[in-house]
Enzyme design. Sequence first.
Site, short mmCIF file in Angstrom:
data_model
loop_
_atom_site.label_atom_id
_atom_site.label_comp_id
_atom_site.label_asym_id
_atom_site.label_seq_id
_atom_site.Cartn_x
_atom_site.Cartn_y
_atom_site.Cartn_z
N ASP A 78 0.82 -1.22 0.00
CA ASP A 78 0.00 0.00 0.00
C ASP A 78 0.85 1.27 0.00
O ASP A 78 2.08 1.22 0.16
CB ASP A 78 -0.97 0.01 1.20
CG ASP A 78 -0.31 -0.44 2.50
OD1 ASP A 78 0.94 -0.32 2.61
OD2 ASP A 78 -1.02 -0.92 3.39
N ASN A 108 -6.98 -2.54 14.31
CA ASN A 108 -8.39 -2.86 14.05
C ASN A 108 -8.53 -4.11 13.19
O ASN A 108 -9.61 -4.40 12.68
CB ASN A 108 -9.08 -1.68 13.37
CG ASN A 108 -8.44 -1.33 12.03
OD1 ASN A 108 -7.47 -1.96 11.63
ND2 ASN A 108 -8.98 -0.34 11.35
N HIS A 149 -6.93 -4.65 10.30
CA HIS A 149 -6.74 -4.49 8.86
C HIS A 149 -5.48 -5.22 8.38
O HIS A 149 -4.52 -5.38 9.13
CB HIS A 149 -6.75 -3.01 8.43
CG HIS A 149 -5.54 -2.21 8.77
ND1 HIS A 149 -5.55 -0.84 8.84
CD2 HIS A 149 -4.26 -2.57 9.06
CE1 HIS A 149 -4.35 -0.41 9.14
NE2 HIS A 149 -3.55 -1.42 9.28
N GLU A 186 -9.59 -2.16 5.48
CA GLU A 186 -10.15 -1.85 6.80
C GLU A 186 -11.37 -2.72 7.10
O GLU A 186 -11.91 -3.36 6.18
CB GLU A 186 -10.56 -0.36 6.82
CG GLU A 186 -9.42 0.61 6.51
CD GLU A 186 -8.45 0.80 7.67
OE1 GLU A 186 -8.30 -0.08 8.52
OE2 GLU A 186 -7.82 1.88 7.72
P1 PGA Z 1 2.47 -1.40 12.39
O1 PGA Z 1 1.17 -1.42 11.48
O2 PGA Z 1 3.42 -2.34 11.75
O3 PGA Z 1 2.97 0.02 12.34
O4 PGA Z 1 2.03 -1.84 13.75
C1 PGA Z 1 0.67 -2.65 11.06
C2 PGA Z 1 -0.46 -2.41 10.09
O5 PGA Z 1 -1.14 -1.38 10.23
O6 PGA Z 1 -0.65 -3.23 9.20
#
Ligand code: PGA
Length: 259
Positions: free
Chosen positions: A70, A141, A143, A148
Amino acid sequence: MEVLVFENKESGSLYAAQVIANKVLMNNSVNEETVLGLATGSTPTDMYKALIEINKSGVSFSRIITYNLDEYYPMKKSSPHSYHYYMYDHFFQHVDIHEENIFIPNGENKNEDLSKFCEEYELSIRRNGGIDIQVLGLGLNGHIGFNEPGFSMDSLTQKVTLSDTTRTAAVKYFGKKEEVPFQAISMGISTILSADHIMMMAWGNEKAEIVKESIEGQLSKDVPGTYLQTHKNVTIILDAESASKLDNDRISLIESKLS
Ligand code: PGA
């Protein structure tokens, strides 16, 4: 689903890097490309450090092809907040990957060019034979990528709207919430689930609850991490903290495998 619990982020990350290195070595030996799906954020930083060391020790990455999950939208590649910047900073500029083998969603696209770009991203993955290993983090959350809660399992690469939880979690990088983009370009759930092998990593207490929901909860669009339960070849790599709420019967403890 294979669930591996390591002592800490460093040993889990080293394991993930070794899985990738083994695949690369095998493919290099028969002159074949290795196609990797890559993630950003705080989760894979130690894995990239380990991969850089592995590259220095003689495992060539000249035949790897990478697709990032992404990118924020809109986002200039040169911005220190971009995932382009992150990937060069944490990984690409330190290894012998070829520039033309690097694919990252382009946050500089004009809005009207986005759907064509996303279609081409999907086609490009397929033209290169699909993703061999997809690396994933897990959002607070649930995702995966920027898919999401609420996203369906058949989603493909597209422009997405970020949830409030995700934007709040990004304040630590952007400084102020107003600076965090509202949108992103993300590989879809279906794109992610098309990979041959998925390695999802999660570290720390703050991920313990969502790790449990993703691995042990009912399949639900409210927690995209549960979609991984439908894939035939998933490795979940955890540290003791992120695994602390799991049902112990389901996990393999590999505490000192690497020491
Ligand atoms: P993080 O994010 O590695 O910064 O904890 C993980 C994600 O949002 O997929």
